[in-house]
Design a protein around this motif. Structure first.
Motif, PDB file in Angstrom:
ATOM      1  N   LYS A  35       9.435  -0.043   7.194  1.00  0.00           N
ATOM      2  CA  LYS A  35       8.892  -0.316   5.853  1.00  0.00           C
ATOM      3  C   LYS A  35       7.457  -0.822   5.944  1.00  0.00           C
ATOM      4  O   LYS A  35       6.569  -0.320   5.246  1.00  0.00           O
ATOM      5  CB  LYS A  35       9.771  -1.326   5.123  1.00  0.00           C
ATOM      6  CG  LYS A  35       9.253  -1.685   3.746  1.00  0.00           C
ATOM      7  CD  LYS A  35      10.164  -2.691   3.060  1.00  0.00           C
ATOM      8  CE  LYS A  35       9.612  -3.103   1.722  1.00  0.00           C
ATOM      9  NZ  LYS A  35      10.451  -4.099   1.058  1.00  0.00           N
ATOM     10  N   MET A  38       4.950   1.856   6.926  1.00  0.00           N
ATOM     11  CA  MET A  38       4.677   2.896   5.929  1.00  0.00           C
ATOM     12  C   MET A  38       4.000   2.369   4.667  1.00  0.00           C
ATOM     13  O   MET A  38       3.403   3.142   3.914  1.00  0.00           O
ATOM     14  CB  MET A  38       5.989   3.587   5.547  1.00  0.00           C
ATOM     15  CG  MET A  38       6.657   4.314   6.700  1.00  0.00           C
ATOM     16  SD  MET A  38       5.592   5.548   7.496  1.00  0.00           S
ATOM     17  CE  MET A  38       5.341   6.695   6.162  1.00  0.00           C
ATOM     18  N   HIS A  39       4.078   1.084   4.426  1.00  0.00           N
ATOM     19  CA  HIS A  39       3.568   0.502   3.180  1.00  0.00           C
ATOM     20  C   HIS A  39       2.127   0.906   2.855  1.00  0.00           C
ATOM     21  O   HIS A  39       1.827   1.228   1.698  1.00  0.00           O
ATOM     22  CB  HIS A  39       3.735  -1.020   3.198  1.00  0.00           C
ATOM     23  CG  HIS A  39       3.765  -1.625   1.846  1.00  0.00           C
ATOM     24  ND1 HIS A  39       2.608  -1.971   1.183  1.00  0.00           N
ATOM     25  CD2 HIS A  39       4.800  -1.917   1.015  1.00  0.00           C
ATOM     26  CE1 HIS A  39       2.928  -2.460   0.005  1.00  0.00           C
ATOM     27  NE2 HIS A  39       4.255  -2.441  -0.127  1.00  0.00           N
ATOM     28  N   TYR A  41       0.604   3.592   3.232  1.00  0.00           N
ATOM     29  CA  TYR A  41       0.505   4.990   2.817  1.00  0.00           C
ATOM     30  C   TYR A  41       1.040   5.229   1.402  1.00  0.00           C
ATOM     31  O   TYR A  41       0.893   6.315   0.864  1.00  0.00           O
ATOM     32  CB  TYR A  41       1.257   5.893   3.797  1.00  0.00           C
ATOM     33  CG  TYR A  41       0.710   5.786   5.196  1.00  0.00           C
ATOM     34  CD1 TYR A  41      -0.495   6.380   5.539  1.00  0.00           C
ATOM     35  CD2 TYR A  41       1.395   5.056   6.164  1.00  0.00           C
ATOM     36  CE1 TYR A  41      -1.010   6.258   6.817  1.00  0.00           C
ATOM     37  CE2 TYR A  41       0.894   4.934   7.445  1.00  0.00           C
ATOM     38  CZ  TYR A  41      -0.306   5.536   7.765  1.00  0.00           C
ATOM     39  OH  TYR A  41      -0.811   5.414   9.033  1.00  0.00           O
ATOM     40  N   TRP A  42       1.644   4.237   0.803  1.00  0.00           N
ATOM     41  CA  TRP A  42       2.237   4.406  -0.518  1.00  0.00           C
ATOM     42  C   TRP A  42       1.227   4.262  -1.647  1.00  0.00           C
ATOM     43  O   TRP A  42       1.543   4.557  -2.787  1.00  0.00           O
ATOM     44  CB  TRP A  42       3.369   3.399  -0.736  1.00  0.00           C
ATOM     45  CG  TRP A  42       4.525   3.596   0.177  1.00  0.00           C
ATOM     46  CD1 TRP A  42       4.825   4.708   0.899  1.00  0.00           C
ATOM     47  CD2 TRP A  42       5.519   2.635   0.500  1.00  0.00           C
ATOM     48  NE1 TRP A  42       5.957   4.504   1.639  1.00  0.00           N
ATOM     49  CE2 TRP A  42       6.409   3.238   1.410  1.00  0.00           C
ATOM     50  CE3 TRP A  42       5.756   1.324   0.098  1.00  0.00           C
ATOM     51  CZ2 TRP A  42       7.509   2.579   1.927  1.00  0.00           C
ATOM     52  CZ3 TRP A  42       6.850   0.669   0.604  1.00  0.00           C
ATOM     53  CH2 TRP A  42       7.723   1.289   1.514  1.00  0.00           C
ATOM     54  N   SER A  44      -0.952   2.290  -4.393  1.00  0.00           N
ATOM     55  CA  SER A  44      -0.748   1.061  -5.150  1.00  0.00           C
ATOM     56  C   SER A  44      -0.121   1.393  -6.489  1.00  0.00           C
ATOM     57  O   SER A  44       0.105   2.545  -6.825  1.00  0.00           O
ATOM     58  CB  SER A  44      -2.093   0.366  -5.359  1.00  0.00           C
ATOM     59  OG  SER A  44      -2.957   1.226  -6.083  1.00  0.00           O
ATOM     60  N   ILE A  47       3.736   3.789  -7.939  1.00  0.00           N
ATOM     61  CA  ILE A  47       4.308   4.525  -6.803  1.00  0.00           C
ATOM     62  C   ILE A  47       4.731   3.556  -5.705  1.00  0.00           C
ATOM     63  O   ILE A  47       5.827   3.667  -5.157  1.00  0.00           O
ATOM     64  CB  ILE A  47       3.319   5.572  -6.257  1.00  0.00           C
ATOM     65  CG1 ILE A  47       3.121   6.675  -7.301  1.00  0.00           C
ATOM     66  CG2 ILE A  47       3.809   6.149  -4.934  1.00  0.00           C
ATOM     67  CD1 ILE A  47       2.090   7.700  -6.937  1.00  0.00           C
ATOM     68  N   ALA A  48       3.885   2.596  -5.410  1.00  0.00           N
ATOM     69  CA  ALA A  48       4.223   1.604  -4.377  1.00  0.00           C
ATOM     70  C   ALA A  48       5.435   0.783  -4.799  1.00  0.00           C
ATOM     71  O   ALA A  48       6.306   0.491  -3.975  1.00  0.00           O
ATOM     72  CB  ALA A  48       3.025   0.696  -4.112  1.00  0.00           C
ATOM     73  N   ASP A  49       5.500   0.434  -6.096  1.00  0.00           N
ATOM     74  CA  ASP A  49       6.657  -0.325  -6.590  1.00  0.00           C
ATOM     75  C   ASP A  49       7.950   0.477  -6.458  1.00  0.00           C
ATOM     76  O   ASP A  49       8.981  -0.048  -6.034  1.00  0.00           O
ATOM     77  CB  ASP A  49       6.455  -0.726  -8.054  1.00  0.00           C
ATOM     78  CG  ASP A  49       5.342  -1.748  -8.238  1.00  0.00           C
ATOM     79  OD1 ASP A  49       4.977  -2.413  -7.235  1.00  0.00           O
ATOM     80  OD2 ASP A  49       4.850  -1.876  -9.369  1.00  0.00           O
ATOM     81  N   MET A  51       8.514   2.966  -4.388  1.00  0.00           N
ATOM     82  CA  MET A  51       8.826   3.113  -2.963  1.00  0.00           C
ATOM     83  C   MET A  51       9.437   1.834  -2.405  1.00  0.00           C
ATOM     84  O   MET A  51      10.365   1.887  -1.599  1.00  0.00           O
ATOM     85  CB  MET A  51       7.578   3.502  -2.170  1.00  0.00           C
ATOM     86  CG  MET A  51       7.104   4.918  -2.445  1.00  0.00           C
ATOM     87  SD  MET A  51       8.359   6.177  -2.089  1.00  0.00           S
ATOM     88  CE  MET A  51       8.503   6.040  -0.329  1.00  0.00           C
ATOM     89  N   ASP A  52       8.940   0.688  -2.835  1.00  0.00           N
ATOM     90  CA  ASP A  52       9.531  -0.586  -2.405  1.00  0.00           C
ATOM     91  C   ASP A  52      10.994  -0.667  -2.832  1.00  0.00           C
ATOM     92  O   ASP A  52      11.860  -1.065  -2.050  1.00  0.00           O
ATOM     93  CB  ASP A  52       8.764  -1.772  -2.993  1.00  0.00           C
ATOM     94  CG  ASP A  52       7.598  -2.217  -2.134  1.00  0.00           C
ATOM     95  OD1 ASP A  52       7.637  -1.997  -0.907  1.00  0.00           O
ATOM     96  OD2 ASP A  52       6.645  -2.796  -2.701  1.00  0.00           O
ATOM     97  N   VAL A  55      13.105   1.725  -0.692  1.00  0.00           N
ATOM     98  CA  VAL A  55      13.327   1.213   0.664  1.00  0.00           C
ATOM     99  C   VAL A  55      14.318   0.057   0.644  1.00  0.00           C
ATOM    100  O   VAL A  55      15.186  -0.045   1.520  1.00  0.00           O
ATOM    101  CB  VAL A  55      11.990   0.801   1.329  1.00  0.00           C
ATOM    102  CG1 VAL A  55      12.228   0.059   2.629  1.00  0.00           C
ATOM    103  CG2 VAL A  55      11.143   2.040   1.580  1.00  0.00           C
TER     104      VAL A  55
END
Length: 101
Positions: A35, A38-39, A41-42, A44, A47-49, A51-52, A55
């Protein structure tokens, strides 16, 4: 008819299955640190939320899979141990019976 009641156990297949289950468990356990790798590459924002969240859900399911794989591995090992022990005991008793004749 006697052949229909004989139990045939492929111990080699069971031992191989146990080994593969150990490998799967190890791989699932090693995914834990990905995690943070890869963080970046997500991106902000949303999309990052998302993906979090993904995961975090994956971590929960991965833990359950690890437990299940471990349980199945123990059952397979117990089966191998049981049948090999039983086979050795039966062979021992047959040798004893052959010596008494």
């Amino acid at each position: 008819m006697a052949n229909d009641s004989d139990l045939i156990v492929n111990v080699k297949l069971l031992v191989e299955s146990e080994s593969r289950l150990r490998s799967i468990k190890k791989e699932l356990e090693n995914l834990d640190n990905r995690k943070e790798d890869m963080h970046p590459y997500w991106g902000s924002g949303k999309i990052a939320d998302v993906m979090d969240d993904f995961v975090d859900n994956w971590d929960d399911y991965r833990k359950k899979m690890i437990e299940t794989v471990e349980t199945v591995g123990k059952l397979v090992k117990g089966t191998v141990d049981g049948f090999t022990g039983l086979d050795a005991e039966l062979a021992k008793e047959l040798r004893k019976a052959g010596k008494k004749k």
